[in-house]
Design a protein around this motif. Structure first.
Motif, PDB file in Angstrom:
ATOM      1  N   VAL A  77     -38.981  60.103 -13.257  1.00 38.87           N
ATOM      2  CA  VAL A  77     -40.412  61.197 -12.332  1.00 38.87           C
ATOM      3  C   VAL A  77     -40.826  61.815 -13.117  1.00 38.87           C
ATOM      4  O   VAL A  77     -41.557  62.448 -13.860  1.00 38.87           O
ATOM      5  CB  VAL A  77     -40.338  61.043 -11.152  1.00 38.87           C
ATOM      6  N   ASN A  78     -39.292  63.415 -13.265  1.00 35.80           N
ATOM      7  CA  ASN A  78     -39.466  64.105 -14.037  1.00 35.80           C
ATOM      8  C   ASN A  78     -39.574  64.164 -15.632  1.00 35.80           C
ATOM      9  O   ASN A  78     -40.112  64.373 -16.296  1.00 35.80           O
ATOM     10  CB  ASN A  78     -38.464  65.488 -13.603  1.00 35.80           C
ATOM     11  N   PHE A  79     -38.400  63.465 -15.512  1.00 35.98           N
ATOM     12  CA  PHE A  79     -38.820  63.068 -17.567  1.00 35.98           C
ATOM     13  C   PHE A  79     -40.395  62.226 -17.824  1.00 35.98           C
ATOM     14  O   PHE A  79     -40.862  62.590 -19.256  1.00 35.98           O
ATOM     15  CB  PHE A  79     -37.826  62.499 -17.530  1.00 35.98           C
ATOM     16  N   LEU A  80     -41.245  61.487 -16.820  1.00 37.57           N
ATOM     17  CA  LEU A  80     -42.467  61.187 -17.658  1.00 37.57           C
ATOM     18  C   LEU A  80     -43.193  62.284 -17.040  1.00 37.57           C
ATOM     19  O   LEU A  80     -43.674  62.139 -18.228  1.00 37.57           O
ATOM     20  CB  LEU A  80     -42.686  60.007 -16.675  1.00 37.57           C
ATOM     21  N   VAL A  81     -43.507  62.831 -16.205  1.00 34.31           N
ATOM     22  CA  VAL A  81     -44.670  62.921 -15.954  1.00 34.31           C
ATOM     23  C   VAL A  81     -44.443  64.937 -16.247  1.00 34.31           C
ATOM     24  O   VAL A  81     -45.377  65.266 -16.974  1.00 34.31           O
ATOM     25  CB  VAL A  81     -44.814  63.850 -13.974  1.00 34.31           C
ATOM     26  N   GLU A  82     -43.370  65.408 -16.735  1.00 31.74           N
ATOM     27  CA  GLU A  82     -43.522  67.465 -17.419  1.00 31.74           C
ATOM     28  C   GLU A  82     -43.198  66.970 -18.553  1.00 31.74           C
ATOM     29  O   GLU A  82     -44.202  67.660 -19.021  1.00 31.74           O
ATOM     30  CB  GLU A  82     -42.240  67.431 -17.186  1.00 31.74           C
ATOM     31  N   ASN A  83     -43.005  65.977 -19.097  1.00 31.01           N
ATOM     32  CA  ASN A  83     -42.989  65.810 -20.653  1.00 31.01           C
ATOM     33  C   ASN A  83     -44.939  65.331 -20.558  1.00 31.01           C
ATOM     34  O   ASN A  83     -45.577  65.622 -21.755  1.00 31.01           O
ATOM     35  CB  ASN A  83     -42.338  64.497 -21.433  1.00 31.01           C
ATOM     36  N   VAL A  84     -45.304  64.415 -19.804  1.00 25.06           N
ATOM     37  CA  VAL A  84     -46.752  63.916 -20.456  1.00 25.06           C
ATOM     38  C   VAL A  84     -47.358  65.249 -20.188  1.00 25.06           C
ATOM     39  O   VAL A  84     -48.700  65.898 -21.243  1.00 25.06           O
ATOM     40  CB  VAL A  84     -46.978  63.070 -18.996  1.00 25.06           C
ATOM     41  N   ASP A  85     -46.943  65.975 -19.230  1.00 25.27           N
ATOM     42  CA  ASP A  85     -48.210  67.855 -18.758  1.00 25.27           C
ATOM     43  C   ASP A  85     -47.976  68.342 -20.034  1.00 25.27           C
ATOM     44  O   ASP A  85     -48.623  68.867 -20.207  1.00 25.27           O
ATOM     45  CB  ASP A  85     -47.471  67.716 -17.471  1.00 25.27           C
ATOM     46  N   LEU A  86     -46.603  68.238 -21.085  1.00 29.23           N
ATOM     47  CA  LEU A  86     -46.487  69.564 -22.115  1.00 29.23           C
ATOM     48  C   LEU A  86     -47.151  68.742 -22.441  1.00 29.23           C
ATOM     49  O   LEU A  86     -47.803  69.244 -23.518  1.00 29.23           O
ATOM     50  CB  LEU A  86     -44.759  69.266 -22.237  1.00 29.23           C
ATOM     51  N   GLY A  87     -47.427  67.679 -23.463  1.00 27.99           N
ATOM     52  CA  GLY A  87     -47.918  66.975 -24.723  1.00 27.99           C
ATOM     53  C   GLY A  87     -49.917  67.044 -24.309  1.00 27.99           C
ATOM     54  O   GLY A  87     -50.302  67.812 -25.147  1.00 27.99           O
ATOM     55  N   ARG A  88     -49.950  66.604 -23.001  1.00 27.10           N
ATOM     56  CA  ARG A  88     -51.256  66.763 -22.890  1.00 27.10           C
ATOM     57  C   ARG A  88     -52.036  68.777 -22.577  1.00 27.10           C
ATOM     58  O   ARG A  88     -52.753  68.584 -23.696  1.00 27.10           O
ATOM     59  CB  ARG A  88     -51.899  66.614 -21.764  1.00 27.10           C
ATOM     60  N   ASN A  89     -51.026  69.384 -22.520  1.00 23.66           N
ATOM     61  CA  ASN A  89     -51.683  71.373 -21.994  1.00 23.66           C
ATOM     62  C   ASN A  89     -51.301  71.305 -23.179  1.00 23.66           C
ATOM     63  O   ASN A  89     -52.616  72.018 -24.201  1.00 23.66           O
ATOM     64  CB  ASN A  89     -50.457  71.311 -21.412  1.00 23.66           C
ATOM     65  N   VAL A  90     -50.506  71.230 -24.893  1.00 25.13           N
ATOM     66  CA  VAL A  90     -50.808  71.980 -25.932  1.00 25.13           C
ATOM     67  C   VAL A  90     -51.520  70.728 -26.831  1.00 25.13           C
ATOM     68  O   VAL A  90     -52.460  71.942 -27.309  1.00 25.13           O
ATOM     69  CB  VAL A  90     -49.416  71.572 -26.185  1.00 25.13           C
ATOM     70  N   ILE A  91     -51.642  69.413 -26.956  1.00 22.79           N
ATOM     71  CA  ILE A  91     -52.611  69.363 -27.543  1.00 22.79           C
ATOM     72  C   ILE A  91     -53.841  69.426 -27.462  1.00 22.79           C
ATOM     73  O   ILE A  91     -54.821  69.383 -28.511  1.00 22.79           O
ATOM     74  CB  ILE A  91     -51.827  67.879 -27.839  1.00 22.79           C
ATOM     75  N   LEU A  92     -54.245  69.250 -26.265  1.00 24.42           N
ATOM     76  CA  LEU A  92     -55.814  69.224 -25.892  1.00 24.42           C
ATOM     77  C   LEU A  92     -56.180  70.676 -25.893  1.00 24.42           C
ATOM     78  O   LEU A  92     -57.588  71.485 -26.125  1.00 24.42           O
ATOM     79  CB  LEU A  92     -55.665  68.606 -24.167  1.00 24.42           C
ATOM     80  N   ALA A  93     -54.866  71.135 -25.060  1.00 21.28           N
ATOM     81  CA  ALA A  93     -55.483  73.007 -25.121  1.00 21.28           C
ATOM     82  C   ALA A  93     -55.836  73.428 -27.358  1.00 21.28           C
ATOM     83  O   ALA A  93     -57.032  74.461 -26.960  1.00 21.28           O
ATOM     84  CB  ALA A  93     -55.089  74.110 -25.023  1.00 21.28           C
ATOM     85  N   SER A  94     -55.638  73.444 -28.030  1.00 18.36           N
ATOM     86  CA  SER A  94     -55.428  73.126 -29.458  1.00 18.36           C
ATOM     87  C   SER A  94     -56.442  73.212 -30.011  1.00 18.36           C
ATOM     88  O   SER A  94     -57.175  73.330 -30.629  1.00 18.36           O
ATOM     89  CB  SER A  94     -54.102  72.691 -29.686  1.00 18.36           C
ATOM     90  N   ARG A  95     -56.860  71.180 -29.479  1.00 22.44           N
ATOM     91  CA  ARG A  95     -58.669  70.818 -29.367  1.00 22.44           C
ATOM     92  C   ARG A  95     -58.985  71.655 -29.617  1.00 22.44           C
ATOM     93  O   ARG A  95     -60.079  71.963 -29.807  1.00 22.44           O
ATOM     94  CB  ARG A  95     -58.362  69.456 -28.885  1.00 22.44           C
ATOM     95  N   ASP A  96     -59.688  72.190 -27.812  1.00 23.72           N
ATOM     96  CA  ASP A  96     -60.795  72.877 -27.352  1.00 23.72           C
ATOM     97  C   ASP A  96     -60.397  74.129 -28.176  1.00 23.72           C
ATOM     98  O   ASP A  96     -61.707  74.357 -27.545  1.00 23.72           O
ATOM     99  CB  ASP A  96     -59.820  73.119 -25.541  1.00 23.72           C
ATOM    100  N   VAL A  97     -59.784  74.662 -27.997  1.00 24.89           N
ATOM    101  CA  VAL A  97     -60.010  75.909 -29.120  1.00 24.89           C
ATOM    102  C   VAL A  97     -60.448  76.287 -30.952  1.00 24.89           C
ATOM    103  O   VAL A  97     -60.679  77.027 -31.432  1.00 24.89           O
ATOM    104  CB  VAL A  97     -58.425  77.197 -28.498  1.00 24.89           C
ATOM    105  N   GLY A  98     -59.659  74.897 -31.043  1.00 24.44           N
ATOM    106  CA  GLY A  98     -60.502  74.631 -32.647  1.00 24.44           C
ATOM    107  C   GLY A  98     -58.864  74.867 -33.601  1.00 24.44           C
ATOM    108  O   GLY A  98     -59.485  74.751 -34.431  1.00 24.44           O
ATOM    109  N   VAL A  99     -58.103  74.634 -32.401  1.00 27.62           N
ATOM    110  CA  VAL A  99     -56.515  74.356 -33.863  1.00 27.62           C
ATOM    111  C   VAL A  99     -57.012  73.074 -34.891  1.00 27.62           C
ATOM    112  O   VAL A  99     -56.999  71.916 -34.533  1.00 27.62           O
ATOM    113  CB  VAL A  99     -55.429  74.440 -33.055  1.00 27.62           C
ATOM    114  N   LYS A 100     -57.388  72.577 -35.565  1.00 28.10           N
ATOM    115  CA  LYS A 100     -57.050  72.037 -37.194  1.00 28.10           C
ATOM    116  C   LYS A 100     -55.863  71.258 -36.894  1.00 28.10           C
ATOM    117  O   LYS A 100     -56.018  70.029 -37.778  1.00 28.10           O
ATOM    118  CB  LYS A 100     -57.743  72.426 -38.007  1.00 28.10           C
ATOM    119  N   ASN A 101     -54.633  72.547 -37.478  1.00 26.67           N
ATOM    120  CA  ASN A 101     -53.021  71.231 -37.738  1.00 26.67           C
ATOM    121  C   ASN A 101     -52.067  71.515 -36.428  1.00 26.67           C
ATOM    122  O   ASN A 101     -51.564  72.797 -36.313  1.00 26.67           O
ATOM    123  CB  ASN A 101     -53.012  72.304 -38.907  1.00 26.67           C
TER     124      ASN A 101
END
Length: 310
Positions: A77-101
């Motif tokens: 459970v930890n390996f699924l949920v925590e890694n999904v959360d980390l990936g989602r948050n970093v990637i979508l936060a980057s998209r939301d504020v306009g990071v291109k790379n």
């Protein structure tokens, strides 16, 4: 001297992150590498605010909950949920504020357990995953696909994924409860030498094959990829192009450590996939090859282990 490109590096205290920061090419960038106390990547709003405040030119996402077979099987459970959360948050936060790379570091665990080797990038989601680390693999597939979907919706977002083979090296985890194969072997064989034990146990018959690359070599590739970001594919394996069986890794470690005992096999223990060798055709076309030999990498890792346990 011009202004150095600003890079947000997640997982800067992990093995991959620390190897990136100590690499000579790191001097060409201005790195942000917040600790968990400085930035909890599980908190999306905090991540978005942090990225918005600093506005990095590049994001390198290496953070994750990682571990070997024992840890994955005990805490799916930890390996699924925590890694999904980390990936989602970093990637979508980057998209939301306009990071291109953005460079997302994934794992060869994403590949189907029965796929033909060497594993080409198009095989992802083409078959059943290895059960012993399925949760971790699903999380990595999620982040990889998220990067692909975002680029599909907005081509200005160059969100790319590297798929490294198994890694080992300086700053690794050597506790058997959390470690991968090579650091676990180093710990086990070193203790056998210190305790003057004559036998060391190997899980399974030792014929399963694995591809391991020294983490400092991955750092070399990552930094060169950032320097030539437009030229790398959106999905690309990074590996050696060859592998060894488990028995050979045990013997290589024993040679470096200086232990001359007997290996015995416990055939009741799980061993994971029979082989996991990534195709490096795209990597070769890009013009890069890992420079560190297995013996050299194990020697550097063992020296780090000795210093860290003093």
């Amino acid at each position: 001297m011009g202004i150095k490109p600003k890079v947000l590096l997640t997982g800067g205290r992990g093995m991959v992150g620390r190897n990136i920061l100590e690499h000579p090419l790191a001097e060409q960038f201005s790195f942000l590498a917040p600790t968990r106390s400085e930035l909890d990547l599980r908190d999306f709003l905090r991540v978005r605010d942090y990225v918005a405040f600093h506005l990095p030119e590049y994001v390198i996402h290496t953070a994750g909950l990682v571990g070997g077979i024992q840890a994955n099987m005990a805490n799916p459970v930890n390996f699924l949920v925590e890694n999904v959360d980390l990936g989602r948050n970093v990637i979508l936060a980057s998209r939301d504020v306009g990071v291109k790379n953005l460079l997302n570091l994934s794992s060869s665990c994403m590949y189907p357990r029965y796929a033909s080797n060497p594993l080409t990038e198009d095989l992802i989601l083409k078959g059943e995953l290895e059960p012993t680390n399925e949760g971790y693999a699903l999380a990595k597939i999620f982040a990889t696909r998220l990067c692909e979907y975002l680029h599909k919706e907005d081509s200005s977002l160059k969100y790319k994924t590297l798929v490294p083979c198994n890694l080992f090296g300086r700053f690794d985890k050597f506790d058997p409860k959390h470690s991968h194969l090579i650091p676990a072997i180093i710990h086990k064989v070193h203790l056998a030498k210190v305790m003057q034990e004559k036998k060391v146990e190997i899980w399974g018959d030792g014929t399963a094959r694995r591809e391991f690359m020294y983490a400092g070599d991955l750092a070399d590739f990552v930094l060169k990829a950032i320097l030539n970001f437009d030229q790398i594919p959106h999905l690309m394996n990074v590996g050696q192009g060859f592998d060894y069986c488990i028995n050979e890794y045990y013997q290589a470690v024993a040679d470096v450590v200086g232990w001359n005992g007997l290996f015995i096999h416990d055939l009741t223990k799980p061993v994971g996939m029979q082989q996991k060798l990534v195709s490096i055709d795209l990597q070769r076309a890009w013009g890069w090859q890992a420079p560190t030999s297995l013996k050299e990498g194990i020697t550097k890792s063992y020296n780090f282990y000795l210093k860290s346990t003093q």
